[in-house]
Design an enzyme around this catalytic site. Structure first.
Site, mmCIF file in Angstrom:
data_model
loop_
_atom_site.group_PDB
_atom_site.id
_atom_site.type_symbol
_atom_site.label_atom_id
_atom_site.label_comp_id
_atom_site.label_asym_id
_atom_site.label_seq_id
_atom_site.Cartn_x
_atom_site.Cartn_y
_atom_site.Cartn_z
ATOM 1 N N LYS A 22 19.187 -13.232 -2.127
ATOM 2 C CA LYS A 22 18.476 -12.464 -1.154
ATOM 3 C C LYS A 22 18.923 -11.178 -0.664
ATOM 4 C CE LYS A 22 18.608 -13.002 3.112
ATOM 5 N NZ LYS A 22 18.504 -13.336 4.842
ATOM 6 N N ASN A 23 20.101 -11.083 -0.432
ATOM 7 C CA ASN A 23 20.745 -10.089 0.109
ATOM 8 C C ASN A 23 20.907 -8.747 -0.905
ATOM 9 O OD1 ASN A 23 20.834 -10.907 2.732
ATOM 10 N ND2 ASN A 23 23.143 -11.500 2.350
ATOM 11 N N ARG A 93 15.164 -8.366 9.969
ATOM 12 C CA ARG A 93 15.757 -7.215 10.349
ATOM 13 C C ARG A 93 15.876 -6.360 8.806
ATOM 14 N NH1 ARG A 93 18.078 -6.614 15.020
ATOM 15 N NH2 ARG A 93 19.277 -4.680 14.278
ATOM 16 N N CYS A 117 17.501 -12.753 12.836
ATOM 17 C CA CYS A 117 18.344 -13.752 13.719
ATOM 18 C C CYS A 117 19.319 -13.235 14.759
ATOM 19 C CB CYS A 117 19.597 -14.033 12.472
ATOM 20 S SG CYS A 117 18.934 -15.451 11.168
ATOM 21 N N ARG A 122 23.323 -5.405 15.746
ATOM 22 C CA ARG A 122 23.235 -4.880 14.492
ATOM 23 C C ARG A 122 22.286 -3.583 14.607
ATOM 24 N NH1 ARG A 122 21.692 -9.910 10.319
ATOM 25 N NH2 ARG A 122 20.261 -10.415 12.237
ATOM 26 N N PRO A 123 22.798 -2.494 15.087
ATOM 27 C CA PRO A 123 22.098 -1.491 15.623
ATOM 28 C C PRO A 123 21.651 -0.561 14.524
ATOM 29 C CG PRO A 123 24.425 -0.971 15.864
ATOM 30 C CD PRO A 123 24.465 -2.371 15.390
ATOM 31 N N ASP A 306 29.103 -14.494 6.861
ATOM 32 C CA ASP A 306 27.982 -15.477 6.319
ATOM 33 C C ASP A 306 28.624 -16.952 5.778
ATOM 34 O OD1 ASP A 306 25.924 -13.859 6.937
ATOM 35 O OD2 ASP A 306 25.525 -13.390 5.013
ATOM 36 N N ARG A 398 14.553 -19.282 5.215
ATOM 37 C CA ARG A 398 14.589 -17.617 4.897
ATOM 38 C C ARG A 398 15.762 -17.186 3.947
ATOM 39 N NH1 ARG A 398 16.983 -14.874 9.497
ATOM 40 N NH2 ARG A 398 16.675 -13.057 8.241
#
Length: 419
Positions: A22-23, A93, A117, A122-123, A306, A398
């Site tokens: 996914k990432n 995000r 999440c 996580r700016p 993770d 997800r």
């Protein structure tokens, strides 16, 4: 709201194929905005986040077709709407990844500030500050990021902190910028390398992905390509951890072990026997009770945040006491309270979890708070006595493709309960 009912006590055994990552897939889907030709993506995992990203591109006017080989063809020629609306962005995000490509290709974008999440700060300021350095004008208005630029310009950008999506976003934006862009203090995750390889196959000029510095020389346009999504290293690590807690013996196929070496190192320390192939990892948890292992999370190539929650479960049933230090996200111990309801003995002090191993875990009704927390609760249910019900499993959907089907194939006893 759907739930998972898990009957614990079954050792896992057998072989499964690792799904696409996914990432890696999400920024690759976003990158299709940069060209007008067809892009074919193979091995995409069937996940809610992937569906959301497709809905987002579709709402802008992209054409997305699934063929008989389960490959997706994406054509983003002449997008009509360069807005990412809140109703699509609020659950994910990674939707911020369309910002850089839109500004680079169309000169403007309007993106709702993202959700996802709740695991800590996580700016998006890394993304915005970098685009400003490349000549973009950024305005935050009514919960939206409004960005514009006649054409982005190459710049020397040093990120204040390591950011995976920030590195990906600005790397994509720089492919069509005028001149050369140099990015330093960048993320080194394998997914960064995958994205750079895909962009280069589209005609981009990117060097240094996977190192401390990435250089991008802007081009006038990008062409279409065909690219296969690599295997999901976190999914593989999760199933290896599941075998460890159930005293199982499994093989994960289709995964490059080099992308998971810190996890493999820690699994070895628990007493598991690990065998590596060219594209496979096998684990045999011969030890009756795992050894405790101390962990400190950090960006790649160190131990991934993770996998922290999954190793919390291994340590929870270990023969001693372990410390887990979470240095990436400040709010990623929310699974601890739920694990303690199942009999774990875990205390949290700041960014440290102190885990004292117990003899047995016991089934309970628990609630997932984020994606990897969901995985830890499933692992705890697999090794617990009795039945465990995991609620709010939309989190797990997800990031894990058909998790109960894969675990049941390995011998677990899991049923998805309707809402």
């Amino acid at each position: 709201m759907e739930k998972l009912l898990i009957k614990g006590g079954n050792p896992l055994s057998g072989r499964i194929e690792c799904s696409g990552a996914k990432n890696a897939a999400l920024p690759m889907i976003a990158s299709t905005i940069l060209c007008e030709e067809e892009v074919i993506l193979k091995n995409l995992p069937y996940l809610q986040d992937i569906t959301t990203m497709f809905e987002l591109l579709g709402s802008m006017g992209a054409d997305i077709i699934l063929n008989e080989n389960m490959d997706f063809t994406i054509t983003s020629k002449n997008l009509q709407d360069i807005e990412a609306r809140y109703e699509l962005v609020k659950t994910m995000r990674a939707s911020i990844l369309v910002l850089g490509p839109l500004v680079a290709k169309y000169g403007k974008a309007r993106i709702a500030l993202p959700g996802g999440c709740a695991i800590g700060s996580r700016p998006v300021n890394y993304h915005l500050d970098s685009l400003k350095q490349m000549g973009a004008e950024i305005v935050l208005k009514n919960g939206y990021i409004e960005a514009s630029a006649s054409r982005l310009k190459g710049a020397n950008i040093k990120f204040d902190g390591i950011t995976v999506t920030g590195t990906e976003n600005i790397m994509m934006a720089a492919t069509l910028a005028a001149g050369k862009t140099t990015l330093t203090n960048v993320a080194k995750e394998p997914e960064i390398i995958d994205l750079a390889e895909m962009l280069n196959s589209m005609g981009a000029k990117i060097d240094g992905a996977g190192s401390d510095q990435i250089t991008i020389t802007g081009v006038e346009s990008l062409n279409g390509t065909k690219y296969e999504i690599p295997a999901d290293r976190i999914e593989a690590g999760t199933y290896l951890a599941a075998a460890a807690v159930t005293k199982g013996e499994i093989t994960i196929e289709g995964i490059n072990p080099n992308r998971l070496m810190k996890v493999i190192e820690k699994l070895n320390s628990t007493g598991a026997e690990i065998n590596l192939g060219i594209d496979s990892i096998s684990i045999n948890m011969k030890k009756d009770v795992p050894n405790p292992v101390d962990i400190t999370t950090a960006p790649f190539p160190e131990f991934p945040t993770d996998m922290q929650a999954q190793f919390s479960v291994i340590n929870a049933i270990s023969s001693g006491t372990a410390n887990i230090y979470e240095t990436v996200f400040e709010n990623r111990f929310m699974h601890i309270l739920e694990l303690n309801r199942m009999g774990c003995n875990i205390a949290v002090e700041g960014n440290r979890a102190i885990i004292k191993g117990v003899r047995n875990l016991y089934g309970a009704e628990v609630m997932a708070t984020d994606l990897r927390a969901s995985a830890s609760l499933i692992l705890a249910g697999l090794c617990a006595k009795g039945e465990t019900v995991v609620d709010r499993i939309y989190h797990i959907d997800r990031g894990y493709e058909r998790i109960e089907e894969k675990l049941n194939y390995l011998g677990a006893d899991i049923v998805r309960l309707p809402s």
